[in-house]
Design a protein around this motif. Sequence first.
Motif, short mmCIF file in Angstrom:
data_model
loop_
_atom_site.label_atom_id
_atom_site.label_comp_id
_atom_site.label_asym_id
_atom_site.label_seq_id
_atom_site.Cartn_x
_atom_site.Cartn_y
_atom_site.Cartn_z
N GLY A 195 0.83 -1.24 0.06
CA GLY A 195 0.06 0.08 0.01
C GLY A 195 0.67 1.34 -0.04
N SER A 196 0.36 2.26 -0.72
CA SER A 196 1.06 3.61 -0.40
C SER A 196 -0.02 4.74 -0.56
CB SER A 196 1.98 3.58 -1.57
OG SER A 196 2.72 4.86 -1.68
N ASP A 197 0.44 6.00 0.11
CA ASP A 197 -0.41 6.99 -0.21
C ASP A 197 -0.04 7.63 -1.59
OD1 ASP A 197 1.84 8.71 0.13
OD2 ASP A 197 1.63 9.28 2.12
N THR A 198 -0.75 8.53 -2.22
CA THR A 198 -0.45 9.10 -3.54
C THR A 198 0.75 9.56 -3.70
OG1 THR A 198 -2.90 9.37 -3.66
CG2 THR A 198 -1.44 10.42 -5.48
N THR A 199 1.28 10.36 -2.67
CA THR A 199 2.58 11.05 -2.82
C THR A 199 3.86 10.16 -2.73
OG1 THR A 199 2.30 11.64 -0.56
CG2 THR A 199 1.93 13.39 -1.93
N ALA A 200 3.80 9.15 -1.92
CA ALA A 200 4.86 8.25 -1.95
C ALA A 200 4.74 7.12 -3.06
CB ALA A 200 4.75 7.42 -0.55
N ALA A 201 3.82 7.03 -3.50
CA ALA A 201 3.59 6.08 -4.71
C ALA A 201 4.58 6.57 -5.80
CB ALA A 201 2.26 6.16 -5.34
N VAL A 202 5.15 7.87 -5.94
CA VAL A 202 6.14 8.13 -7.24
C VAL A 202 7.50 7.39 -6.96
CG1 VAL A 202 6.85 10.04 -5.79
CG2 VAL A 202 6.91 10.20 -8.04
N ARG A 203 7.76 6.90 -5.68
CA ARG A 203 8.95 6.37 -5.57
C ARG A 203 8.85 4.83 -5.90
NH1 ARG A 203 13.01 8.43 -2.04
NH2 ARG A 203 12.22 10.41 -1.23
N LEU A 204 7.88 4.23 -6.05
CA LEU A 204 7.63 2.86 -6.20
C LEU A 204 7.98 2.30 -7.48
CD1 LEU A 204 4.69 2.10 -3.84
CD2 LEU A 204 7.29 1.66 -3.24
N PRO A 205 7.65 2.86 -8.63
CA PRO A 205 7.67 2.27 -9.97
C PRO A 205 9.22 1.80 -10.22
CG PRO A 205 6.48 4.37 -10.24
CD PRO A 205 6.74 4.18 -8.72
N ALA A 206 10.22 2.47 -10.00
CA ALA A 206 11.49 2.01 -10.13
C ALA A 206 11.86 0.78 -9.26
CB ALA A 206 12.38 3.32 -9.70
N ILE A 207 11.48 0.79 -7.98
CA ILE A 207 11.66 -0.31 -7.13
C ILE A 207 10.83 -1.25 -7.32
CG2 ILE A 207 11.10 -0.95 -4.67
CD1 ILE A 207 11.55 1.92 -3.77
N LEU A 208 9.64 -1.37 -7.69
CA LEU A 208 8.80 -2.52 -8.30
C LEU A 208 9.35 -3.18 -9.63
CD1 LEU A 208 5.07 -1.18 -7.53
CD2 LEU A 208 6.49 -2.89 -6.36
N SER A 209 9.77 -2.31 -10.60
CA SER A 209 10.42 -2.71 -11.85
C SER A 209 11.95 -3.44 -11.34
CB SER A 209 10.72 -1.55 -12.69
OG SER A 209 11.51 -2.14 -13.93
N ALA A 210 12.43 -3.06 -10.69
CA ALA A 210 13.77 -3.75 -10.20
C ALA A 210 13.44 -5.01 -9.31
CB ALA A 210 14.65 -2.91 -9.19
N TYR A 211 12.47 -5.10 -8.65
CA TYR A 211 12.12 -6.23 -8.09
C TYR A 211 11.59 -7.37 -8.98
CZ TYR A 211 9.68 -9.27 -4.58
OH TYR A 211 9.23 -10.43 -3.94
N ARG A 212 10.80 -6.80 -9.94
CA ARG A 212 10.27 -7.83 -10.91
C ARG A 212 11.05 -8.48 -11.84
NH1 ARG A 212 4.67 -6.90 -14.16
NH2 ARG A 212 4.50 -8.93 -15.27
#
Length: 312
Positions: free
Chosen positions: A104-121
């Motif tokens: 889960g993430s609030d809208t502002t913190a979600a900006v950090r997640l795409p790069a992390i999720l991509s690397a994890y995948r």
Amino acid sequence: MGDPGERCGMDMGLLKVFLAVAEEGSISKAAQSLNYVQSNVTARIQQLEQELKTPLFYRHSRGITLTSAGQTFMEYTVRILKLLDEAKQAVLDSPVPKGSITVGSDTTAAVRLPAILSAYRVCYPDVEVHLQVGRAGELIDSVLQHTVHGAFLDGPVEHPEIVQELLIHERIGLVIPDTMDYQGIRSVHDKTLLMLNSECLYRSRLEKWLAEEGGRLGKVMEFGTMEGLLGCVKAGIGYAVLPLSYFTRMNVTEGIRIYPFPEKYAEVPTVFIRRRDLYMTSAFREFIEELKAGLPEAVSGADMTADTAAEL
């Protein structure tokens, strides 16, 4: 004590039937979702109410709703079924991450997640990652109810069942339309503040800065999306307070100007929370490690003392 030979009829199947009826608000809809005949669902609910010796639902012309006892029982039912699911995960867990996790993430913190999720995948293609974006209160409830494994939130969370896994210091800024004549923080005195969450720490930081300069907070308008909020800032409806990382990562500057907060108000902690009793699958453990690698400023939740959290 009861007869040791007496057998309790409350099995997992019965709990799932109860939960389906509670969520659907209708016996017939629950029967459809479970692919059961309606009479079977009715009989199972009656069996459960007889066993508990209390009504769990109010019956009325529009369907059924939970009684207060039913609401209490539902909360425990959700926890029991999630614990059963965690038990299965623990038994089936393997050193090689697989399965799924929900973050889960609030809208502002979600900006950090795409790069992390991509690397994890890339590292763990057999893990399916789901992202749930919401408000702080909703995300805390989701963590407590086991519907998400962990969540990014603004500010430390004080709850006995929650631990803070990571801490990130966001720097925030004042976002105004480029048509505004900005002469310092007093320029937004009594003007409309546009926010994604009116209860977040960004607002309290702003109020302290305004008070120091003899200004005060005006009206507050809440928005459901970052796009809608920024659109209204550009239109001159009001101003906003947002993390600077959003603008550096998304390169969104047209029609607006951004002024960093003074140093003593500039940092707002973002924490990553999870339930204290959550079973850490290999998939979730590796996700935490990916967060640490992708967020160099992150520190371990174990390093956060009670005094440190209070200061934040």
